[in-house]
Design an enzyme around this catalytic site. Sequence first.
Site, short mmCIF file in Angstrom:
data_model
loop_
_atom_site.label_atom_id
_atom_site.label_comp_id
_atom_site.label_asym_id
_atom_site.label_seq_id
_atom_site.Cartn_x
_atom_site.Cartn_y
_atom_site.Cartn_z
N GLU A 163 0.82 -1.21 0.00
CA GLU A 163 0.00 0.00 0.00
C GLU A 163 0.86 1.26 0.00
OE1 GLU A 163 -2.75 -0.37 3.26
OE2 GLU A 163 -3.80 -2.07 2.36
N GLU A 204 -4.48 -8.84 0.67
CA GLU A 204 -5.21 -8.62 1.91
C GLU A 204 -6.70 -8.69 1.61
OE1 GLU A 204 -4.15 -5.19 4.28
OE2 GLU A 204 -2.00 -5.54 3.96
#
Length: 900
Positions: A496, A589
């Site tokens: 991220e 995720e």
Amino acid sequence: MALVVLLLPGFALAAAKDDATRERIRLDTGWRFHPRDPAGAMGLDYDVRPDITRSADGKDADARPDEAAKVDSRGERVLKPWILPTANPLIRDPAKRHARPAGNPGGEVSFVQPTFDDSAWQRVTLPHDWAIAGPFLKDGPYGGMGRLRTWGPAWYRRTLDIPASDKGRSVFLDVDGAMSYATVWLNGELVGGWPYGYNGWRVDLTPHIVPGGKNQLAIRLDNPPESARWYPGAGLYRDVWLVKTDPVHVAHWGTRLTTPQVSADRATIALEVSVDNDSANAADVSVSTQVFALDEEGRKRGDAVARIDGGRARIDAKSSATLAASTALARPRLWGPPPTQQPNRYVAVTTLTREGRVVDRVETPFGIRSIRFDANEGLLANGERIVIRGVNNHHDLGALGAAFNVRAAQRQLEILRDMGANAIRMAHNPPAPELLELTDRMGLLVVDEVFDSWERKKTPLDFHLVFPDWHEPDLRAMLRRDRNHPSIVLWSVGNEVGEQYTGDEGAAIAKRLHDIVREEDPTRPTINAMNWAKPDMPLPGVLDVIGLNYQGEGIRQDAEFEGTERIRTPPQYDAFHASFPDKAIVGTETASALSSRGVYLFPVTKQNSAPVRDGRGGDSTSRQVSAYELHAVDFGSSADKVFASLDRHPFVSGEFVWTGFDYLGEPTPYYDSRSSYSGIVDLAGFPKDRYYLYQSRWRPEVPMVHVLPHWTWPGREGEATPVHVFTSGDEAELFVNGVSQGRKKKAPFEYRLRWDDVVYAPGELRVQAYRDGKPWASQVVRTATAAAKLEASADRRVIAADGRDLSFITVRVLDAAGRPAPTANTRIRFSVEGPGEIVATDNGDPTDMTAFPSHERDAFNGLALVIVRAVAGRSGAVTVHAEADALQPARVELTTQEHP
């Protein structure tokens, strides 16, 4: 895709000098610790740090990373120029390596002097996390880092006894992990250091050693505040080693084995050995290797199954060389993930000879297997499609903190394996090397990840501060250390990262990292976990495999999120598959569902996935989240929603759930708590209800059924109390006090059975599950009366008397009939008799601010945990007692043995 394996230094032999001169000594005892700098000490900082103008604590986990603050260290007295040369062996271009300036900064500080008296300092044993003892910080913006103070200078000192016979040898200090900004002095002289807290690294002590005398080692750490989004730990939290070799030796992480051709009939094993010549003269060397099969315990089995003549070379003084050779192995025992395959392993024993004399020998465990990612079939291991059923895990071990312990990590992996997990993503940093030894041995697949941030920051003082100087050596360090491990199937270069937002500039950084991976290991694909980047952006095209965080299911798609400034993304699996038809996709995720074990809040939502709000799955007063397992962080989804998305997109390789275990820090949505709510298993290692939902999907062959909630609800008589059932069967019938509530069958894309209108009456819940119309599994839950006694059980009753092995003892609160008391929060007192000691206690409650070393702990919804360690070198019987006011006590007997 063929396997690459490389020397793992943890397996270098400590052999007699007439055989192989390498010695590898664990420096676990004899340390002294002090938590502050001496008064008046100056010039000990690695670099100038930017001022913190605003805390990042509690900001949304998917908030957009910020541009780095600009700092100017010119003219400042900092250690950076002296630390940077430590990275030189891991910098490919000689022109970019660092020259060490003259001088000895810090040499005047009292703590580094051999004559300094440290007898008043605390005695500690490594691995050591100095922050985990607490106390917890109940006030202030510290939830993200676990409400434990992990920042500030800290010192470790230890004397090294170097015999006169070591004169002429090369001597190194290998550190598996130090949190963080480590600086090493020996005998008052600055040796080197390493900023990143999660990597292993080496410094050369040879120029500073005094053979035949005592040598004083001093290590300073300086972990910053606001440097992580989770609990980073503090101290020398992994092993530290003293390595002694002949000046001509196998280089650090210097053996590389690849198997370019693998089949059931034959495997080609190619070997590269990097050799360093630290001596003042040229050296004629030869290399030979024997390959042995390993048994399940990692012991050599029988005679060598293959031999590799590595060839000969002449190596100039102060130079290095790489020797290459290959051989073939008939009918190899392949490494693969259970239950359909077995994690068979081998070990390569490499012997280095100089002019007919053995000067080094190292052992490299490895596995032979083929790994390939396909855009439509996902992961193929030895030709078999393996659906990834993985979890993300942070590096802390709950009440033990960051200090690595093999048994604690093994327990976590065993709990996850029993649930059906077959893969682990190391979030978001390189793990302890022993953890990868466990995943190799257990057959678990691994995504090895190096960074959580690149040049843009998530917290004011995170890794972005050193990324420009250290991304290459840090990435190469992880790759060289870990590439021998057969369990690793993907290299992740980021999570991220803020560079998702910077277009071509961010893609260029990703390309640079990708190319470094290719140089070190061309056999495994690269991945980067993306929660923002879309198919039409440049970053996704750079890496080999598409990694999506939450985007597959869609982010914040409910109407209540209209107009939000946060990420809001429609489901993306189809879009990425269309844009990259030749690339595999992994849910790096998924879910980030939230719950507190044993807490059930009403009313229960009719949705299959919903955010947490007061009165809707959450209670900000108690800081607990409902265990009906229907709620998630705003950008996430329930397990049910993720399952449906994956079933609708069978080309996706699988998922890594956020997270396997609760972890210290990042306690979304209640940042006044100490630990997270996202785990399938709580911080103490007790499964939440969600565990059985995953088990019902990931182990469909196991007859199982799980009913929730508990059935002890005084005051709810006559009220609707929904009952949900997780089962590997396809239908079930529910009974309340013998009266059927109906038989229900799972509909397509349905993963639980719900009876939302059940009216509570004390007595008995019984569920009978069926599969294909036949009885499959059943469970009974009964109403408990008042708590009356304790029950204690140990996960292992015989443990090693090595000062490291652990027994995890669960204490349950029961009523007089032996039924669990599901809401009991009784205060429990623990004590030990015999050669054992209590290391920590816990209960899995994210709001509990009792320090982990406490010998008293409230049960949380009927459960508590005590962790017991054997005293090193003392065998015998250990009795662990658990007592509580007005309750019958419990005890458990353990045995400690020097060689269990």
